[in-house]
Design a protein around this motif. Structure first.
Motif, PDB file in Angstrom:
ATOM      1  N   GLN A 227       0.809  -1.201   0.000  1.00  0.00           N
ATOM      2  CA  GLN A 227       0.000   0.000   0.000  1.00  0.00           C
ATOM      3  C   GLN A 227       0.852   1.265   0.000  1.00  0.00           C
ATOM      4  N   SER A 228       2.054   1.207   0.552  1.00  0.00           N
ATOM      5  CA  SER A 228       2.902   2.393   0.608  1.00  0.00           C
ATOM      6  C   SER A 228       3.871   2.464  -0.565  1.00  0.00           C
ATOM      7  N   MET A 229       3.957   1.404  -1.393  1.00  0.00           N
ATOM      8  CA  MET A 229       4.881   1.401  -2.520  1.00  0.00           C
ATOM      9  C   MET A 229       4.227   1.995  -3.760  1.00  0.00           C
ATOM     10  N   GLN A 230       5.052   2.608  -4.575  1.00  0.00           N
ATOM     11  CA  GLN A 230       4.606   3.108  -5.868  1.00  0.00           C
ATOM     12  C   GLN A 230       5.204   2.203  -6.944  1.00  0.00           C
ATOM     13  N   ALA A 231       4.522   2.101  -8.058  1.00  0.00           N
ATOM     14  CA  ALA A 231       5.047   1.308  -9.167  1.00  0.00           C
ATOM     15  C   ALA A 231       6.363   1.903  -9.646  1.00  0.00           C
ATOM     16  N   LEU A 232       7.284   1.029 -10.032  1.00  0.00           N
ATOM     17  CA  LEU A 232       8.568   1.490 -10.555  1.00  0.00           C
ATOM     18  C   LEU A 232       8.378   2.068 -11.948  1.00  0.00           C
ATOM     19  N   SER A 233       9.156   3.085 -12.259  1.00  0.00           N
ATOM     20  CA  SER A 233       9.100   3.686 -13.592  1.00  0.00           C
ATOM     21  C   SER A 233       9.843   2.784 -14.573  1.00  0.00           C
ATOM     22  N   PRO A 234       9.579   2.929 -15.874  1.00  0.00           N
ATOM     23  CA  PRO A 234      10.332   2.143 -16.866  1.00  0.00           C
ATOM     24  C   PRO A 234      11.842   2.351 -16.744  1.00  0.00           C
ATOM     25  N   LYS A 235      12.261   3.569 -16.450  1.00  0.00           N
ATOM     26  CA  LYS A 235      13.689   3.844 -16.293  1.00  0.00           C
ATOM     27  C   LYS A 235      14.258   3.073 -15.098  1.00  0.00           C
ATOM     28  N   GLU A 236      13.507   3.025 -14.009  1.00  0.00           N
ATOM     29  CA  GLU A 236      13.956   2.280 -12.826  1.00  0.00           C
ATOM     30  C   GLU A 236      14.010   0.786 -13.122  1.00  0.00           C
ATOM     31  N   LEU A 237      13.014   0.274 -13.846  1.00  0.00           N
ATOM     32  CA  LEU A 237      13.010  -1.142 -14.207  1.00  0.00           C
ATOM     33  C   LEU A 237      14.203  -1.485 -15.099  1.00  0.00           C
ATOM     34  N   ASN A 238      14.515  -0.600 -16.058  1.00  0.00           N
ATOM     35  CA  ASN A 238      15.674  -0.829 -16.924  1.00  0.00           C
ATOM     36  C   ASN A 238      16.965  -0.828 -16.123  1.00  0.00           C
ATOM     37  N   TYR A 239      17.056   0.083 -15.163  1.00  0.00           N
ATOM     38  CA  TYR A 239      18.263   0.147 -14.328  1.00  0.00           C
ATOM     39  C   TYR A 239      18.407  -1.142 -13.529  1.00  0.00           C
ATOM     40  N   ILE A 240      17.324  -1.633 -12.956  1.00  0.00           N
ATOM     41  CA  ILE A 240      17.379  -2.867 -12.163  1.00  0.00           C
ATOM     42  C   ILE A 240      17.731  -4.049 -13.066  1.00  0.00           C
ATOM     43  N   ALA A 241      17.147  -4.105 -14.258  1.00  0.00           N
ATOM     44  CA  ALA A 241      17.462  -5.198 -15.192  1.00  0.00           C
ATOM     45  C   ALA A 241      18.943  -5.175 -15.573  1.00  0.00           C
ATOM     46  N   ASP A 242      19.484  -3.978 -15.850  1.00  0.00           N
ATOM     47  CA  ASP A 242      20.912  -3.861 -16.166  1.00  0.00           C
ATOM     48  C   ASP A 242      21.769  -4.291 -14.971  1.00  0.00           C
ATOM     49  N   SER A 243      21.356  -3.915 -13.789  1.00  0.00           N
ATOM     50  CA  SER A 243      22.108  -4.270 -12.583  1.00  0.00           C
ATOM     51  C   SER A 243      22.096  -5.777 -12.354  1.00  0.00           C
ATOM     52  N   ILE A 244      20.962  -6.413 -12.621  1.00  0.00           N
ATOM     53  CA  ILE A 244      20.880  -7.878 -12.485  1.00  0.00           C
ATOM     54  C   ILE A 244      21.841  -8.541 -13.472  1.00  0.00           C
ATOM     55  N   THR A 245      21.842  -8.063 -14.709  1.00  0.00           N
ATOM     56  CA  THR A 245      22.757  -8.612 -15.713  1.00  0.00           C
ATOM     57  C   THR A 245      24.212  -8.440 -15.282  1.00  0.00           C
ATOM     58  N   ASN A 246      24.540  -7.256 -14.756  1.00  0.00           N
ATOM     59  CA  ASN A 246      25.909  -6.997 -14.312  1.00  0.00           C
ATOM     60  C   ASN A 246      26.293  -7.888 -13.130  1.00  0.00           C
ATOM     61  N   GLU A 247      25.384  -8.067 -12.191  1.00  0.00           N
ATOM     62  CA  GLU A 247      25.683  -8.924 -11.035  1.00  0.00           C
ATOM     63  C   GLU A 247      25.900 -10.369 -11.485  1.00  0.00           C
ATOM     64  N   GLU A 248      25.070 -10.852 -12.418  1.00  0.00           N
ATOM     65  CA  GLU A 248      25.240 -12.220 -12.924  1.00  0.00           C
ATOM     66  C   GLU A 248      26.604 -12.381 -13.602  1.00  0.00           C
ATOM     67  N   LEU A 249      27.012 -11.381 -14.373  1.00  0.00           N
ATOM     68  CA  LEU A 249      28.311 -11.428 -15.039  1.00  0.00           C
ATOM     69  C   LEU A 249      29.445 -11.432 -14.023  1.00  0.00           C
ATOM     70  N   LEU A 250      29.353 -10.589 -13.004  1.00  0.00           N
ATOM     71  CA  LEU A 250      30.401 -10.538 -11.987  1.00  0.00           C
ATOM     72  C   LEU A 250      30.506 -11.852 -11.221  1.00  0.00           C
ATOM     73  N   ILE A 251      29.351 -12.475 -10.948  1.00  0.00           N
ATOM     74  CA  ILE A 251      29.365 -13.779 -10.262  1.00  0.00           C
ATOM     75  C   ILE A 251      30.113 -14.801 -11.112  1.00  0.00           C
ATOM     76  N   LYS A 252      29.791 -14.840 -12.405  1.00  0.00           N
ATOM     77  CA  LYS A 252      30.439 -15.804 -13.295  1.00  0.00           C
ATOM     78  C   LYS A 252      31.939 -15.551 -13.409  1.00  0.00           C
ATOM     79  N   GLN A 253      32.326 -14.275 -13.540  1.00  0.00           N
ATOM     80  CA  GLN A 253      33.744 -13.943 -13.688  1.00  0.00           C
ATOM     81  C   GLN A 253      34.532 -14.268 -12.427  1.00  0.00           C
TER      82      GLN A 253
END
Length: 77
Positions: free
Chosen positions: A4-30
């Motif tokens: 109830q207190s959260m607001q939907a994430l903006s497309p820009k925020e979702l893109n940032y989180i998706a990029d961050s997930i990709t980067n974290e996965e790459l760092l884990i593998k490396q």
């Protein structure tokens, strides 16, 4: 209750989180790949520590997305 207190994430925020997930996965593998070929125990230990740290970051990002999934818009705006 928390949704109830959260607001939907903006497309820009979702893109940032998706990029961050990709980067974290790459760092884990490396880090895991480098730890597996390293001959120095201290370097292996440090890299394995980084793997766990990046896994925690990845889990945090995924949890944020899951928490916001219920309030996300169902159609593109």
């Amino acid at each position: 209750m928390q949704n109830q207190s959260m607001q939907a994430l903006s497309p820009k925020e979702l893109n940032y989180i998706a990029d961050s997930i990709t980067n974290e996965e790459l760092l884990i593998k490396q880090c895991a790949a480098t730890a597996s070929i390293s001959q120095h125990p201290q370097i292996q230990q440090a890299l394995n520590h980084y793997v766990r740290s990046h896994e925690q970051h990845l889990n945090t990002l995924v949890n944020v997305l899951q928490q916001h999934q219920s309030i996300a818009p169902t159609q593109a705006q």
